[in-house]
Structures are given as C-alpha cells and as structure tokens.
Design a protein around this motif. Structure first.
Motif, PDB file in Angstrom:
ATOM      1  N   ALA A 111     -21.076  69.644  39.193  1.00  0.00           N
ATOM      2  CA  ALA A 111     -20.172  70.774  39.443  1.00  0.00           C
ATOM      3  C   ALA A 111     -20.857  72.127  39.325  1.00  0.00           C
ATOM      4  N   CYS A 165     -19.700  80.350  33.938  1.00  0.00           N
ATOM      5  CA  CYS A 165     -18.678  80.532  34.977  1.00  0.00           C
ATOM      6  C   CYS A 165     -17.462  79.635  34.772  1.00  0.00           C
ATOM      7  N   TYR A 171     -17.127  76.467  35.971  1.00  0.00           N
ATOM      8  CA  TYR A 171     -16.938  75.441  36.998  1.00  0.00           C
ATOM      9  C   TYR A 171     -17.051  74.029  36.408  1.00  0.00           C
TER      10      TYR A 171
END
Length: 439
Positions: free
Chosen positions: A82, A25, A27
């Motif tokens: 995160a 993703c 992040y």
C-alpha cells in the motif's frame, strides 16, 4: 555510555534512513490487520515506524515502550504494497526485533525455552525427526483420540492445546522425501531441472505437502534434486530477532543448493519462499564479489510451486473435484514474492471446481509464524473476522499456500466455522487429488 544507549545507537545506524523515508501519509492504515483489529496508532505500520524512530533517537525505552507494539505486528507486509514511497517496513521490523532481543539478552542470565526452540530445535534435523516419529505414534496408537476426548491438550497447554486439533493426520514415514536424491520426471522428456526446498515444519510434520509437491513436479516434467544439507529457512528466527542464527541458516542453505545446476529452487511455503528470496538483503557481503554473486544467483532461482506448475501447464487432471472451493492467500507469497492470481488460476483450472472468491481475501489470517501462539487472543480476533467471509461463502474446501495458514484456517474451522466439515488444505493437495495422486 549505558547499554541502553549502545543498543539505541546501533538501532539508529540500522534503521534511521529507512524510518525517515516514511512520510506518515496513512495509506498503510486500511491495509494493516492489527490496526483494523486494535484501532490504535501504535498498532499501525505508521505508528510502529514512529516508535522505532523515537527508540533510535533514545527518546523511549526499547524494551518497555517499543517491544509490545512490535511484537503485536503480524509482519504480513501488506503495508509495503500500500505504501506510495516504498518504505521497507519488513526490514525495519526485523532490525527492531533484533535490537529488542539484544537488549533483552543483556538482562538474561541463561537461555530460555524460546532460545532452545529457535537455536537448537528447529535447526536440528535429529530433533525434528524424533518429534515427527513421536507425533506419528501419538496418532497411530489412538492416544490422540483419547486425549482429545477429555480435552487434555487444552487443560495442559491452554490456548496452544486448542490448536492441537488443527494438526492433520500424518501418513506413513515412507512418504517423507529422502534428501540427497535425484527424482526423475515422469514424462518422456524433461521440461525443467529444479531443486525442492523441504523446510523444517513441512519436512517433519506436514511432509505430505512435500511428497505431493515432488510428485506434481515430476508429473509436470521436472527432474527434481533434493539437496542433502538443506535445512530450516530461518524465517522464524529472523522474525523473532535471532539474526545470527538466521544468517547461519541462510548461508548453509545457499551452500547446500549451489551444488546443483537447476533452473529453479521450488518452494511450497509462502513464508519460506519469502525469506529465501530475500537472503541477499542480510547475507550479502558487499565487499566480496563472489559472495554477492553466489547469494544473488540463489535468490534469483526461488519460485513458488504454483508459479512453476502454471508456467509448465502440463498437468493432466484425471478426476473432477465437484466442490465449492475458496482460497486464502499467503501474505508472504502475495506481498513479498508477488505471486498473486496464479494459485487461483490453477484452482479454477481443475474440472468440476466451483470457485468462489473469499471476501476480503487479501487480509491476513493472523497465523504470522508463531504469532497465533504468543498472541493468541489478538490472533483470534482477526481470524474470527476472516471467518465471517468464510461462512458467507460456505466452502467445502479452503485452499492455502503456506503451512502456517493451513493450520490457522483449520483452527478457524474448529472455532468459528458454521460447517465443521469444511477442509483446510494446501494447494498441492487439491492438485494432487485432481491428478489422482493418493497416499
């Protein structure tokens, strides 16, 4: 099957489920100091995970294609904080390093200096004590001042020599804590009974930190055991792929501390505390209930000294510290041990302190165990960015909670600070000064 395929198969058995839990993703990208510094996908957690997966599948070479990106990782584990799906990046990193080392060992004819340092030096209390004695003489005889004047350490050791200036002055060895002792609380009644983990670097080079830790615990109302056979935590070994040695050190420490019935095992180094807290991740024999119970009991007792002192809230400050103070968190204390605001709360509780938060404080200082030695240039890029925030704050004191961070920030003062008068010290040193403890 070739040796390369053998290692790839073993890597796959260790990491495949873990790497496949990454959903790519991104992040993790803003949290990663090396991605921000190098601006390449292979320097990001997501990119490294993908490379580990490809190596496990035999699509790339473990040493030629995987080693460099993995070695350039700081291991700060900010990416885990995160990550929205809790990918165990730290475990993936250590598995990859272990397999890289195994592959390199296949082509190694004899042990090298790194093998000796990790397998013989840091694990040998006699070597560490001898080194401590020699460095003490190096300072006391004035030889250090002479060599620094002509920049001899830099000329001989290059970048490592530059960092020699960051080493603190060592006090008399009478302040080095004796193992196998019980130190009673300095209060009318005992609040807690704890053990203190001394480590290897703190015990041999930065033993002032251990001494202040012990005295602060006693002032706070703790009886403190110092287990005799404790040794190196094994963090340096695990982070460099020397897992057999790391497991042996872990086993030795668990056995050393089990003899004492204590509420907490107290640490004063973020990196040490992190791996001590995770011994069960690689040491537990799932088929042996007694072994599992013993290790899990050990890990459940690990507490950073900041947590213990904050919980007790019994220190009496006798001296005002009328200085501007900022705090550089230890990545492993914050990201692994989950100790976040407590050190700052302790600092702000000291009379006279003008606490100013460091901009981008949660970014790594790039010490990373031995990262700043083996990847000096990359480390300095990250440290230079860190000192933009330091120079904005203009502190008198930078407080740290890990010996590697302390030395790295001291080096940063020498290299990048607008004020060479700024001190980099451990949290316990500041608390000790406020309590009027002196060496």
């Amino acid at each position: 099957m070739t040796k390369q395929k053998d290692v790839a198969v073993e890597l796959k058995s260790k990491v495949y489920d873990k790497v496949n839990s990454c959903i790519q993703c991104g992040y993790c990208l803003p949290a990663c100091p090396t991605y921000k510094s190098m601006e390449t996908e292979s320097a990001s957690p997501r990119g490294r995970i993908n490379l580990v997966k490809m190596a496990a599948e035999g699509k790339i070479d473990i040493t030629e294609d995987l080693k460099k990106p993995i070695d350039l990782c700081l291991g700060c584990r900010a990416c885990e904080v995160a990550c929205p799906v809790d990918v165990p990046y730290g475990s993936i990193l250590e598995d990859a390093k272990e397999m890289i080392k195994k592959k390199e060992d296949e082509n190694k004819k004899k042990p090298d200096m790194k093998d000796w340092l990790l397998n013989s030096f840091f694990t040998n209390s006699k070597f560490l004590r001898l080194s401590s004695n020699l460095f003490y003489l190096y300072q006391e005889t004035g030889l250090q001042k002479m060599t620094r004047k002509v920049k001899l350490p830099e000329k001989i050791l290059g970048n490592i020599g530059k960092m020699e200036k960051a080493l603190p002055n060592m006090p008399s060895h009478k302040y080095r804590i004796k193992k196998g002792q019980l130190y009673k609380a300095k209060t009318p009644d005992t609040k807690l009974t704890v053990s203190l983990f001394l480590g290897c670097i703190n015990d041999s080079l930065l033993y002032k930190i251990n001494y202040y830790s012990l005295e602060l615990l006693r002032l706070a109302g703790c009886d403190v055991y110092i287990p005799k056979n404790q040794g190196c935590c094994g963090a340096l070994h695990a982070h460099q792929g020397y897992m057999d040695t790391a497991k042996q050190l872990a086993s030795d420490n668990v056995n050393a501390f089990k003899a004492h019935d204590v509420q907490y095992i107290v640490t004063n180094a973020g990196g040490c505390g992190a791996i001590l807290k995770e011994y069960d991740h690689f040491l537990v024999d799932k088929t042996d209930a007694d072994s599992k119970s013993k290790v899990e009991t050990f890990t459940s007792k690990i507490k950073d000294i900041a947590e213990v002192l904050y919980e007790l809230d019994t220190l009496t400050f006798l001296k005002n510290i009328n200085k501007v103070v900022t705090y550089q968190p230890s990545c492993h204390l914050k990201n692994v041990q989950k100790v976040d605001e407590i050190p700052e709360k302790l600092i702000m509780g000291i009379p006279g302190v003008n606490y100013v938060e460091l901009p981008d404080k949660d970014s790594c200082c790039a010490s990373g165990g031995v990262y700043n030695v083996v990847n000096y240039e990359e480390s300095m890029k990250i440290l230079s960015d860190k000192f933009q925030g330091v120079n904005y704050v203009q502190p008198d004191i930078i407080v740290t909670s890990n010996p590697g961070c302390l030395l790295q920030m001291s080096h940063g003062v020498n290299e990048f600070s607008n004020s060479k008068q700024t001190q980099s010290i451990h949290l316990v040193e500041l608390l000790a000064e406020a309590c009027n403890l002196e060496i």
